[in-house]
Write an enzyme that holds these catalytic residues in place. Structure first.
Site, PDB file in Angstrom:
ATOM      1  CD  GLN A  64     -10.469  -1.957  -2.900  1.00 33.48           C
ATOM      2  OE1 GLN A  64     -11.573  -1.585  -2.489  1.00 33.48           O
ATOM      3  NE2 GLN A  64     -10.268  -2.258  -4.168  1.00 33.48           N
TER       4      GLN A  64
ATOM      5  CG  ASP B 188     -17.001  -5.517  -1.563  1.00 28.14           C
ATOM      6  OD1 ASP B 188     -17.367  -4.846  -2.543  1.00 28.14           O
ATOM      7  OD2 ASP B 188     -15.894  -5.396  -1.015  1.00 28.14           O
TER       8      ASP B 188
ATOM      9  CE  LYS C 200     -14.486   0.301  -4.028  1.00 27.93           C
ATOM     10  NZ  LYS C 200     -13.979  -1.031  -3.656  1.00 27.93           N
TER      11      LYS C 200
HETATM   12  N1  GUN Z   1     -10.829  -5.196  -5.597  1.00 29.23           N
HETATM   13  C1  GUN Z   1     -11.225  -5.164  -6.888  1.00 29.23           C
HETATM   14  N2  GUN Z   1     -12.575  -5.052  -6.961  1.00 29.23           N
HETATM   15  C2  GUN Z   1     -13.029  -5.005  -5.696  1.00 29.23           C
HETATM   16  C3  GUN Z   1     -14.330  -4.900  -5.122  1.00 29.23           C
HETATM   17  O1  GUN Z   1     -15.358  -4.826  -5.797  1.00 29.23           O
HETATM   18  N3  GUN Z   1     -14.374  -4.884  -3.761  1.00 29.23           N
HETATM   19  C4  GUN Z   1     -13.262  -4.992  -2.995  1.00 29.23           C
HETATM   20  N4  GUN Z   1     -13.408  -4.988  -1.677  1.00 29.23           N
HETATM   21  N5  GUN Z   1     -12.051  -5.100  -3.486  1.00 29.23           N
HETATM   22  C5  GUN Z   1     -11.938  -5.115  -4.828  1.00 29.23           C
END
Ligand code: GUN
Length: 291
Positions: free
Chosen positions: A96, A119, A52
């Site tokens: 995350q 998110d 990311k």
């Molecule tokens: N863990 C797995 N997928 C995601 C996501 O799309 N966002 C976040 N913050 N954590 C995740």
């Protein structure tokens, strides 16, 4: 059979976003800035967060990684979130998941300012999404919609079977695809671990979204001819022939299912890269909303 190429589509999206960033900068406006909070050292999470941050650099965003140790208290994490909420230079941020067991995930997600919740996990944004009001859509379902749209996959009136009811993928996917939208207007069935006779359902499906997290679960005998298959799974499976000791497997047994499918996403290179591109798109939107 057509491969829904998430790698290429996400590269196209990132180029489009990079163009927008150039324009923003040339107008003397603020550069979009995404922050990511990582707690602990889970291998997969570290990989995702790293990807990311790298994607931010690629499109010209600013990025900040807040890397906290596994033993971080809930109180300390909530304080970090408050700091990000109050930091005007940050347009959007993500925490995350999964978080260590001693931290209440719901409490943490609720602490994020909905205007910075790129998110789309805060109840305010989930509620807006459900009501079809403008909001940040969760990145994985948003990426799947974008892939279906760009490949002009017909969804209207189709029977979609979503396998999995997670808050991150299955649940929002089922809501979005039933709505009046381009990759929508579908009749949606949500299947999960308590579903009886799953194969009866998948054999009726025009479109299957496999998001249950079991490697190669969906096999060729479970699908009908010309099915559209979206594979959200990404499980590390031991593989001694690989240098890193594992391979990445989706929820779909690609070899048998692809023989029958009209469209299918590969793993890797399908849904995964799209998720990152849509997170960037949400961050751009957060920055524009602020302006
Ligand atoms: N863990 C797995 N997928 C995601 C996501 O799309 N966002 C976040 N913050 N954590 C995740």
């Amino acid at each position: 059979m057509i491969i829904l190429d998430g790698k290429k589509t996400s590269a196209d999206l990132k180029s489009e976003i990079a163009e927008s960033v150039k324009l923003i900068k040339s107008q003397g406006k603020k550069t979009p800035h995404l922050a990511a909070v990582l707690v602990g050292t889970d291998g997969a999470s570290m990989t995702y967060v790293g990807a990311k941050v790298k994607a931010c650099e690629l499109v010209g965003f600013e990025s900040t990684l807040i890397d906290l140790p596994e033993e971080t208290t809930e109180e300390k994490l909530l304080q970090e979130i408050e700091n990000l909420n109050n930091n005007d230079s940050i347009d959007g941020f993500i925490v995350q998941l999964p978080l260590p067991k001693h931290i209440d995930e719901q409490k943490v997600l609720m602490a994020v300012n909905p205007d910075k919740d790129v998110d789309g996990f805060h109840p305010t944004n989930v509620g807006k999404m459900t009501l079809d009001l403008p909001s940040f859509l969760p990145a994985t379902p948003y990426g799947i919609l974008e892939l279906l749209e760009r490949y002009e996959v017909e969804t209207s009136g189709k029977h979609v079977v979503v396998i999995g009811r997670s808050h991150i993928v299955g649940r929002p996917m089922s809501i979005l695809m039933s709505q009046k939208r381009k990759a929508g207007n579908a009749t949606v069935t949500v299947a999960h671990s308590r579903t009886k006779n799953l194969k009866e359902l998948t054999l009726q499906a025009d479109i299957i979204v496999a998001a249950l997290g079991i490697a190669e679960f969906l096999t060729g005998d479970m699908v009908k001819d010309d099915v559209v298959v979206i594979d959200v799974g990404i499980t590390r499976v031991d593989d001694a022939t690989k240098k890193r000791g594992y391979k990445l497997a989706g929820d779909v047994h690609f070899e048998s299912v692809s023989k029958k499918a009209s469209f299918i996403t590969p793993v890797p290179g399908g849904v995964g890269p799209m998720t990152i591109a849509m997170l960037l798109k949400n961050t751009l939107l957060a920055c524009e909303n602020k302006e």
